[in-house]
Enzyme design. Structure first.
Site, PDB file in Angstrom:
ATOM      1  N   ASN A   1     -12.765  -8.029 -57.869  1.00  0.00           N
ATOM      2  CA  ASN A   1     -12.303  -8.539 -56.812  1.00  0.00           C
ATOM      3  C   ASN A   1     -11.284  -9.516 -57.253  1.00  0.00           C
ATOM      4  O   ASN A   1     -11.114 -10.285 -58.429  1.00  0.00           O
ATOM      5  CB  ASN A   1     -13.291  -9.284 -55.714  1.00  0.00           C
ATOM      6  CG  ASN A   1     -14.074  -7.822 -55.098  1.00  0.00           C
ATOM      7  OD1 ASN A   1     -13.678  -7.061 -54.465  1.00  0.00           O
ATOM      8  ND2 ASN A   1     -15.304  -8.382 -54.941  1.00  0.00           N
TER       9      ASN A   1
ATOM     10  N   CYS B   1     -14.813   0.694 -54.240  1.00  0.00           N
ATOM     11  CA  CYS B   1     -13.712   0.482 -53.633  1.00  0.00           C
ATOM     12  C   CYS B   1     -13.015   1.643 -53.143  1.00  0.00           C
ATOM     13  O   CYS B   1     -12.382   2.469 -53.898  1.00  0.00           O
ATOM     14  CB  CYS B   1     -12.555  -0.217 -54.388  1.00  0.00           C
ATOM     15  SG  CYS B   1     -11.171  -0.771 -53.566  1.00  0.00           S
ATOM     16  N   GLY B   2     -13.077   1.887 -51.732  1.00  0.00           N
ATOM     17  CA  GLY B   2     -12.504   3.074 -51.193  1.00  0.00           C
ATOM     18  C   GLY B   2     -10.884   3.359 -51.004  1.00  0.00           C
ATOM     19  O   GLY B   2     -10.274   4.270 -51.497  1.00  0.00           O
TER      20      GLY B   2
ATOM     21  N   ASN C   1     -21.539  -0.355 -51.797  1.00  0.00           N
ATOM     22  CA  ASN C   1     -21.386  -2.025 -51.699  1.00  0.00           C
ATOM     23  C   ASN C   1     -21.674  -2.401 -50.313  1.00  0.00           C
ATOM     24  O   ASN C   1     -21.712  -1.581 -49.554  1.00  0.00           O
ATOM     25  CB  ASN C   1     -19.919  -2.421 -52.106  1.00  0.00           C
ATOM     26  CG  ASN C   1     -18.946  -1.624 -51.031  1.00  0.00           C
ATOM     27  OD1 ASN C   1     -19.159  -0.612 -50.467  1.00  0.00           O
ATOM     28  ND2 ASN C   1     -17.669  -2.177 -51.173  1.00  0.00           N
TER      29      ASN C   1
ATOM     30  N   HIS D   1     -22.230  -3.678 -46.471  1.00  0.00           N
ATOM     31  CA  HIS D   1     -21.341  -3.959 -45.430  1.00  0.00           C
ATOM     32  C   HIS D   1     -22.172  -4.479 -44.070  1.00  0.00           C
ATOM     33  O   HIS D   1     -23.162  -3.846 -43.987  1.00  0.00           O
ATOM     34  CB  HIS D   1     -20.488  -2.916 -44.975  1.00  0.00           C
ATOM     35  CG  HIS D   1     -19.521  -2.408 -45.880  1.00  0.00           C
ATOM     36  ND1 HIS D   1     -18.320  -2.956 -45.893  1.00  0.00           N
ATOM     37  CD2 HIS D   1     -19.528  -1.426 -46.979  1.00  0.00           C
ATOM     38  CE1 HIS D   1     -17.584  -2.380 -47.223  1.00  0.00           C
ATOM     39  NE2 HIS D   1     -18.525  -1.426 -47.814  1.00  0.00           N
TER      40      HIS D   1
ATOM     41  N   GLU E   1     -13.382  -9.199 -46.637  1.00  0.00           N
ATOM     42  CA  GLU E   1     -14.278  -8.703 -47.698  1.00  0.00           C
ATOM     43  C   GLU E   1     -14.753  -9.782 -48.643  1.00  0.00           C
ATOM     44  O   GLU E   1     -14.218 -10.799 -49.065  1.00  0.00           O
ATOM     45  CB  GLU E   1     -12.850  -7.955 -48.612  1.00  0.00           C
ATOM     46  CG  GLU E   1     -12.764  -6.701 -47.981  1.00  0.00           C
ATOM     47  CD  GLU E   1     -11.856  -5.763 -49.265  1.00  0.00           C
ATOM     48  OE1 GLU E   1     -12.112  -5.772 -50.235  1.00  0.00           O
ATOM     49  OE2 GLU E   1     -10.875  -5.240 -48.532  1.00  0.00           O
ATOM     50  N   ARG E   2     -15.965  -9.348 -49.047  1.00  0.00           N
ATOM     51  CA  ARG E   2     -16.648 -10.146 -50.231  1.00  0.00           C
ATOM     52  C   ARG E   2     -15.626 -10.217 -51.495  1.00  0.00           C
ATOM     53  O   ARG E   2     -15.073  -9.128 -51.697  1.00  0.00           O
ATOM     54  CB  ARG E   2     -17.890  -9.184 -50.582  1.00  0.00           C
ATOM     55  CG  ARG E   2     -18.700 -10.009 -51.581  1.00  0.00           C
ATOM     56  CD  ARG E   2     -19.837  -9.071 -52.070  1.00  0.00           C
ATOM     57  NE  ARG E   2     -19.556  -7.625 -52.760  1.00  0.00           N
ATOM     58  CZ  ARG E   2     -20.390  -6.943 -53.295  1.00  0.00           C
ATOM     59  NH1 ARG E   2     -21.712  -7.371 -53.357  1.00  0.00           N
ATOM     60  NH2 ARG E   2     -20.074  -5.689 -53.534  1.00  0.00           N
TER      61      ARG E   2
ATOM     62  N   CYS F   1      -9.971  -1.802 -45.653  1.00  0.00           N
ATOM     63  CA  CYS F   1     -10.862  -1.612 -46.523  1.00  0.00           C
ATOM     64  C   CYS F   1     -11.544  -0.483 -46.220  1.00  0.00           C
ATOM     65  O   CYS F   1     -12.055   0.176 -45.158  1.00  0.00           O
ATOM     66  CB  CYS F   1     -11.945  -2.556 -46.238  1.00  0.00           C
ATOM     67  SG  CYS F   1     -13.676  -2.496 -47.332  1.00  0.00           S
TER      68      CYS F   1
ATOM     69  N   THR G   1     -14.191   1.410 -47.839  1.00  0.00           N
ATOM     70  CA  THR G   1     -15.792   1.582 -47.895  1.00  0.00           C
ATOM     71  C   THR G   1     -16.115   0.911 -46.265  1.00  0.00           C
ATOM     72  O   THR G   1     -16.867   1.435 -45.590  1.00  0.00           O
ATOM     73  CB  THR G   1     -16.280   0.843 -49.080  1.00  0.00           C
ATOM     74  OG1 THR G   1     -15.783  -0.769 -49.232  1.00  0.00           O
ATOM     75  CG2 THR G   1     -16.090   1.392 -50.155  1.00  0.00           C
ATOM     76  N   GLY G   2     -15.332  -0.290 -46.025  1.00  0.00           N
ATOM     77  CA  GLY G   2     -15.604  -0.746 -44.865  1.00  0.00           C
ATOM     78  C   GLY G   2     -15.467   0.194 -43.518  1.00  0.00           C
ATOM     79  O   GLY G   2     -16.235   0.285 -42.429  1.00  0.00           O
TER      80      GLY G   2
HETATM   81  N1  LIG Z   1     -14.573  -6.432 -51.695  1.00  0.00           N
HETATM   82  C1  LIG Z   1     -15.514  -5.307 -51.848  1.00  0.00           C
HETATM   83  C2  LIG Z   1     -14.719  -4.187 -52.843  1.00  0.00           C
HETATM   84  C3  LIG Z   1     -13.338  -3.809 -52.406  1.00  0.00           C
HETATM   85  C4  LIG Z   1     -13.620  -2.843 -50.967  1.00  0.00           C
HETATM   86  C5  LIG Z   1     -12.189  -2.351 -50.818  1.00  0.00           C
HETATM   87  N2  LIG Z   1     -11.303  -2.899 -50.536  1.00  0.00           N
HETATM   88  C6  LIG Z   1     -12.288  -0.862 -50.145  1.00  0.00           C
HETATM   89  O1  LIG Z   1     -11.208  -0.239 -49.740  1.00  0.00           O
HETATM   90  O2  LIG Z   1     -13.342  -0.446 -50.060  1.00  0.00           O
HETATM   91  C7  LIG Z   1     -16.841  -5.609 -52.528  1.00  0.00           C
HETATM   92  O3  LIG Z   1     -16.866  -6.797 -52.918  1.00  0.00           O
HETATM   93  O4  LIG Z   1     -17.739  -5.025 -52.201  1.00  0.00           O
END
Ligand SMILES: N[C@@H](CCC[C@H](N)C(=O)O)C(=O)O
Length: 279
Positions: A66, A75-76, A164, A166, A215-216, A224, A226-227
């Site tokens: 990060n 990271c998606g 990760n 959420h 984001e973390r 994001c 994964t988000g």
């Molecule tokens: N900041 C996230 C990792 C990155 C996620 C990313 N931007 C995505 O697209 O999924 C974490 O620390 O989990």
């Protein structure tokens, strides 16, 4: 020593990609990654992604730092950018190529589609508090619409791990959320021992939602992946969404599906090369 890099973005979530295929150790330290991500004194990015040799029957390994130097599991948007970068490195035409990528969250499979998009098998979501991790419920219980006190207000949160963590909150109007002030308070809340990514979701219809994210390790980003996956899963768990929906982010839209057949989450979206350079 000069290191070549390529800058990519997925819906404005931007990354510095490094060809690391000759070694299993990232060529940059977390401190160097922080400096390169700086938008005033460096290249500017939300993270640095390394394309390393594959392990355990995979084609490649993805590692990512990060912009604060921490290392997330997955990271998606980044894995779509990695797939585009790998196709470029291998000199392949960007259609129908599929990669098995080893990540700290397990094996992910991006596939380049004929229309230039990238579809990623993001694996199974993890729903138990102990897996996320959060202390908001017993380790073997799900966290769905649980009250959480942040900034003097009670928020009904749903927690999902896509490898990760959420924390998702459904709100009437995402534009009205003060992300800059509230985001860090969610991220560092003591109920999240490994910190958390934080998404605010406005349901427009059962198959269309708007999302803003803190984001973390990176703060406010334009998207994001994964988000967006975690948000759709949370929408299904709270009976607000269908199993397939468009997630609109400040940087653009992603198509997300939580398959009823194999229970895996599939994300489809773009990855764009911006420029190349030498550090
Ligand atoms: N900041 C996230 C990792 C990155 C996620 C990313 N931007 C995505 O697209 O999924 C974490 O620390 O989990």
């Amino acid at each position: 020593m000069a290191i070549e890099f390529t800058k990519y973005h997925g819906l404005g979530n931007d990354f510095i990609l490094i060809d690391n295929r000759s070694s299993s150790t990232p060529r940059l330290t977390p401190e160097q990654a922080v400096n390169l991500c700086d938008r005033h004194f460096g290249i500017g990015a939300n993270g640095v992604i390394f394309a390393l040799p594959g392990t355990k029957d995979t084609d490649y390994t993805m590692r990512i730092y990060n912009s604060d130097g921490s290392e997330p599991e997955m990271c998606g948007n980044g894995i779509r950018c990695l797939a585009g970068f790998l196709a470029e490195l291998e000199g392949m035409s960007r259609t129908q190529d599929r990669y098995r990528i080893h990540t700290l969250a397990g094996v992910m499979t991006p596939q380049l589609t004929e229309d230039g998009q990238i579809r990623v098998d993001m694996g199974l979501p993890h729903l138990l508090a102990g897996e996320i991790p959060t202390t908001l419920a017993a380790a073997d219980a799900k966290v769905i619409n649980q009250p959480l006190e942040v900034a003097g207000q009670s928020w009904d949160v749903t927690c999902v791990s896509m490898g990760n963590p959420h924390c998702i909150t459904f709100v009437d109007d995402v534009a009205a959320i003060s992300l800059e002030s509230i985001g860090p308070q969610f991220e560092h809340h003591p109920v999240f021992p490994q910190r958390t990514n934080t998404e605010f979701i406005q349901v427009v219809s059962r198959d269309y939602v708007k999302m803003r994210v803190w984001e973390r390790g990176a703060g406010i980003t334009l998207a994001c992946g994964t988000g967006a996956c975690a948000a759709l899963v949370a929408g299904v768990l709270t009976e607000k969404c269908d199993r397939r929906a468009i997630v609109e982010l400040p940087g653009g839209t992603l198509e997300i599906e939580w398959s009823e057949i194999d229970q895996r989450v599939y994300m489809t979206g773009p990855a764009e090369r911006v420029f190349t350079g030498k550090i």
